[in-house]
Design an enzyme around this catalytic site. Structure first.
Site, mmCIF file in Angstrom:
data_model
loop_
_atom_site.group_PDB
_atom_site.id
_atom_site.type_symbol
_atom_site.label_atom_id
_atom_site.label_comp_id
_atom_site.label_asym_id
_atom_site.label_seq_id
_atom_site.Cartn_x
_atom_site.Cartn_y
_atom_site.Cartn_z
ATOM 1 N N HIS A 118 0.912 -1.212 0.110
ATOM 2 C CA HIS A 118 -0.129 0.081 -0.024
ATOM 3 C C HIS A 118 0.788 1.146 -0.118
ATOM 4 C CE1 HIS A 118 0.790 -0.369 4.356
ATOM 5 N NE2 HIS A 118 -0.013 0.543 4.385
ATOM 6 N N HIS A 132 1.309 4.004 1.994
ATOM 7 C CA HIS A 132 1.879 4.683 2.831
ATOM 8 C C HIS A 132 3.181 4.993 2.747
ATOM 9 C CE1 HIS A 132 -2.004 4.110 5.537
ATOM 10 N NE2 HIS A 132 -2.075 5.038 4.585
ATOM 11 N N ASP A 171 5.956 4.735 4.872
ATOM 12 C CA ASP A 171 6.832 4.042 5.392
ATOM 13 C C ASP A 171 7.056 2.640 4.779
ATOM 14 O OD1 ASP A 171 3.853 3.484 6.509
ATOM 15 O OD2 ASP A 171 4.830 1.948 7.885
ATOM 16 N N HIS A 172 6.016 2.593 3.614
ATOM 17 C CA HIS A 172 6.087 1.379 2.775
ATOM 18 C C HIS A 172 6.670 1.529 1.294
ATOM 19 C CE1 HIS A 172 3.599 -1.053 5.531
ATOM 20 N NE2 HIS A 172 3.494 0.058 6.181
ATOM 21 N N HIS A 193 -7.157 -1.316 5.603
ATOM 22 C CA HIS A 193 -6.322 -0.280 6.192
ATOM 23 C C HIS A 193 -6.245 0.900 5.047
ATOM 24 C CE1 HIS A 193 -2.671 1.320 8.018
ATOM 25 N NE2 HIS A 193 -2.375 1.164 7.046
ATOM 26 N N ASP A 233 0.031 -3.950 6.251
ATOM 27 C CA ASP A 233 -0.580 -3.411 7.577
ATOM 28 C C ASP A 233 -2.073 -3.915 7.746
ATOM 29 O OD1 ASP A 233 1.752 -2.205 7.959
ATOM 30 O OD2 ASP A 233 0.843 -0.162 7.544
ATOM 31 N N HIS A 241 4.938 -4.591 10.653
ATOM 32 C CA HIS A 241 5.305 -3.735 11.844
ATOM 33 C C HIS A 241 5.644 -4.750 12.964
ATOM 34 C CE1 HIS A 241 4.630 0.423 10.403
ATOM 35 N NE2 HIS A 241 3.858 -0.185 9.702
HETATM 36 FE FE FE Z 1 2.747 0.876 7.927
HETATM 37 ZN ZN ZN Z 2 0.137 1.706 6.407
#
Ligand code: FE
Ligand code: ZN
Length: 257
Positions: A52, A54, A56-57, A108, A132, A170
């Site tokens: 996805h 986001h 941090d990905h 998510h 996530d 995570h």
């Molecule tokens: Fe994340």
């Molecule tokens: Zn995420």
């Protein structure tokens, strides 16, 4: 094939899957930790899979792609770095001689994807890269999707074989287990697992990958159909008397727990 959990940021894992020559990385939010591992294991990066959009990905994709020319695959989303190949539900990918199945798992985010490596030919356990969506002992927050969408997405994971290795993005396990124990204080598998994870984290080791069989025993978000879980959820929301309303109540409760 070997799995490596590369730590990044505070609590992310960037999953590297390799055959000792070539590698695939999932959700590289940062490039440098991946480049370091590729260098030390002498691996060539073949593909980048994204669950996805986001930050941090996806934050490390451009740098990694420039450094390695690895192909990028992911969900249709305007924030995905270009160029990349768009994947949809039920697509399959052939990479490093392995077959990966793509699952659409909205919740998510709406366009969230998961990847399942079935590994049928090699006697190794199947692997789920779930981003996530599912965490050990918990699940992702509903930023874009509805409780029903997330419940259905987690239902797709539940139908995978119990031995499937669950590679979450995570390290949220201990805080998830605090909540899980509040919901099911007498679940022996959960009590045992919590002890095990406390020991792992004390030694700074990852609690992941988990397995689907274990998650079905300890993760309240996969157990919202059970009367004892619904009974607990009712102390937060007295309407939580069937699976969906129980799941929605648990997700809401966890946000402020
Ligand atoms: Fe994340
Ligand atoms: Zn995420």
């Amino acid at each position: 094939m070997k799995l490596v959990a590369i730590p990044a940021f505070n609590d992310n894992y960037l999953w590297l899957w390799h055959d000792e020559h070539q590698a695939i990385v999932v959700d590289p939010g940062q490039a440098q930790p991946v480049l370091d591992v590729l260098g030390s294991l002498n691996l060539k990066l073949n593909a980048i899979l994204v669950t996805h959009h986001h930050k941090d990905h996806i934050g490390g994709i451009e740098e990694l792609h420039q450094a390695t020319q690895a192909l990028v695959f992911g969900p249709e989303h305007p924030q995905m770095p270009l160029p990349f190949k768009v994947l949809k539900d039920m697509d399959t990918l052939e990479l490093l001689g392995q077959t990966l199945k793509v699952l659409a798992v909205p919740g998510h985010t709406l366009s969230h994807l998961a990847y399942v490596a079935e590994q049928s030919s090699t006697q190794q356990a199947p692997i789920l890269f779930c981003g996530d969506t599912l965490f050990s002992g918990g699940c992702g927050r509903l930023f874009e999707g509805s409780p029903l969408q997330m419940l259905n997405s987690l239902g797709k994971f539940k139908s995978l074989p119990d031995e499937t290795l669950v590679c979450c993005a995570h390290e949220y396990t201990l805080s998830n287990l605090k909540f899980a124990l509040h919901i099911e204080p007498n679940n022996q598998a959960l009590l045992d697992y919590n002890k095990h994870c406390l020991m792992l984290r004390e030694h700074n080791r990852p609690t992941l990958p988990s397995s689907m069989g274990l998650e079905k025993q300890i993760n309240p978000f996969l157990r919202a159909h059970l009367p004892q879980v619904q009974l607990s959820a009712k102390s937060f929301d007295d309407q939580a008397n069937e699976e969906l309303s129980c799941f929605a109540a648990l997700r809401e409760w966890k946000n402020t727990f």
